[in-house]
Write an enzyme that holds these catalytic residues in place. Structure first.
Site, PDB file in Angstrom:
ATOM      1  N   ASP A   1      37.055  64.200  15.709  1.00 48.83           N
ATOM      2  CA  ASP A   1      37.078  63.957  14.272  1.00 48.83           C
ATOM      3  C   ASP A   1      38.178  64.778  13.613  1.00 48.83           C
ATOM      4  O   ASP A   1      38.381  65.957  13.933  1.00 48.83           O
ATOM      5  CB  ASP A   1      35.746  64.372  13.640  1.00 48.83           C
ATOM      6  CG  ASP A   1      34.614  63.418  13.964  1.00 48.83           C
ATOM      7  OD1 ASP A   1      34.864  62.381  14.603  1.00 48.83           O
ATOM      8  OD2 ASP A   1      33.471  63.719  13.572  1.00 48.83           O
TER       9      ASP A   1
ATOM     10  N   ASP B   1      29.619  54.534  17.047  1.00 50.27           N
ATOM     11  CA  ASP B   1      29.836  55.851  17.629  1.00 50.27           C
ATOM     12  C   ASP B   1      29.278  55.890  19.062  1.00 50.27           C
ATOM     13  O   ASP B   1      28.729  54.897  19.554  1.00 50.27           O
ATOM     14  CB  ASP B   1      29.177  56.915  16.751  1.00 50.27           C
ATOM     15  CG  ASP B   1      29.942  58.229  16.745  1.00 50.27           C
ATOM     16  OD1 ASP B   1      30.694  58.490  17.714  1.00 50.27           O
ATOM     17  OD2 ASP B   1      29.795  58.998  15.779  1.00 50.27           O
TER      18      ASP B   1
END
Length: 408
Positions: free
Chosen positions: A221, A160
């Site tokens: 997301d 990430d």
């Protein structure tokens, strides 16, 4: 049936694309598996939620179900941990460690459990000082963390991009971890979020991203809603001139998780996500509860003919050909000169609407120059049979639904 009527043109397309993936020999087709984040988020209270907290029990149970309920046989082999698996501090040797209460056996024990069932284990970390949920990140520890993951038996890293200081630090971190993973000597698929974060600061160099990463996220997301799925489809189509040339064996654009089998999508919308993710050559990483999934969603996710489009060895990412009267037409070149075609009805009112599919719409009018064989794969399977050069097909498509075809 061998499809050769535009195979030469397809080869030319791929040469023009020039897609070259990370040179680690991995992810030659889009990775398939299960990832915890969308469905289970950062639930760490195992007293309050013992069956839904992020713990070794959750992943062991999912591993068992993936084997016993046909997921591994269907091609889903990665079981992936996302954020919130970590202890709040590194150990005395600066090594990462799992939360000792929720992962009492550590990640090595979980990896051994997963491997014993023929599956592969994915894990999560961050390029910055902390993960997005605030746990220790990898900045300053790239080699150490890469070797730790290798020692544990990890097979995929989702990396990430939270808590970085500037663009240079972000990009250097992604490059650094890629090199560190390769230097361990273990086969570890590298899933980046480099473009998602870098896009806020600069134009993304997808050629470079593909040299360091096996797959990469480009957008927010996914959420368990049709609005979210639509946004990801629209984003991918809007940037397809940048995204499609970068994709190929070993390097994949990732529009995020499959949310099929959860709460937010209708049946037709589930069909659309499965069809478009297959057309887009996206990683098929489910985020749902495999212990309790309805049979219809399971059958869709395990549809071998649809999976074959996603896993096609040519490795071409599909693209949107046209938008007309609320319909979208997408196509994806397949090995052997075949073609996958999808028609999505973007209307959200009324009943099924008709779309006239003409030969001239496919492969710039070069498809089926002599004859071809059409099979509908979704929403139900139906063989239309052989068509000649003048073929047209009247398709009935439900609101927010998709018809997926294979043209041979």
């Amino acid at each position: 049936m061998l499809c050769v009527w535009w195979a030469l043109s397809a080869a030319v397309l791929l040469c023009l694309q020039g897609a070259r993936g990370l040179d680690n020999g991995l992810a030659r087709t889009p990775p398939m598996g299960w990832l915890h984040w969308e469905r289970f988020l950062c639930e760490t209270n195992c007293v309050k939620n013992p069956t839904g907290c992020i713990s070794e029990q959750l992943f062991m149970q999912m591993a068992d179900v993936m084997v016993s309920n046909g997921w591994l046989k269907a091609g889903y082999k990665y079981i992936c941990i996302d954020d919130c698996w970590l202890a709040t501090q590194r150990d005395e040797n600066d090594k990462l460690q799992a939360d000792p209460t929720r992962f009492p056996g550590g990640i090595k024990k979980l990896a051994d459990y997963v491997h014993a069932r023929g599956l592969l284990l994915g894990i999560y970390q961050d390029v910055g000082k902390k993960t997005c949920a605030g746990y220790p990140g990898s900045q300053g520890f790239y080699e150490l963390d890469a070797q730790t993951f290798a020692d544990w038996g990890v097979d995929l890293l989702k990396f990430d991009g939270c808590y970085y200081e500037n663009l240079e630090q972000l990009e250097d971190g992604y490059r650094h971890m890629s090199i560190a993973l390769n230097q361990t000597g273990r086969n570890i698929v590298y899933s980046c979020e480099w473009p998602f974060y870098a896009r806020r600061l600069s134009k993304v160099n997808y050629t470079e991203v593909a040299e360091y990463c096996n797959s990469w996220r480009n957008f927010d997301d996914i959420q368990d809603s049709w609005a979210s799925v639509k946004t990801l489809i629209d984003f991918t189509a809007a940037l397809q001139d940048q995204l499609v040339p970068a994709a190929g064996p070993g390097a994949w654009n990732d529009p995020d998780m499959l949310v099929i089998g959860n709460f937010g999508l209708s049946w037709d919308q589930e069909v659309t996500q499965m069809a478009l993710w297959s057309i887009m050559a996206a990683p098929l990483l489910m985020s749902n509860d495999l212990r309790d999934i309805n049979p219809r969603s399971k059958e869709l996710l395990q549809n071998q003919e649809v999976i074959a489009i996603n896993q096609d060895p040519l490795g071409a990412q599909g693209y949107r050909v046209l938008m007309v009267d609320g319909f979208e037409l997408w196509e994806k070149p397949l090995a052997g000169g075949c073609l996958a075609v999808s028609v999505t009805n973007r209307h959200e009112i009324g009943g099924a609407q008709q779309f006239l599919l003409l030969r001239s719409m496919l492969w710039k009018g070069l498809a089926c120059k002599n004859k071809c064989y059409l099979t509908q794969l979704l929403p139900t399977r139906y063989e239309y049979g052989t068509f000649n050069t003048t073929f047209f097909l009247q398709l009935s498509v439900n609101p927010s639904g998709t018809v997926l075809l294979r043209v041979e």
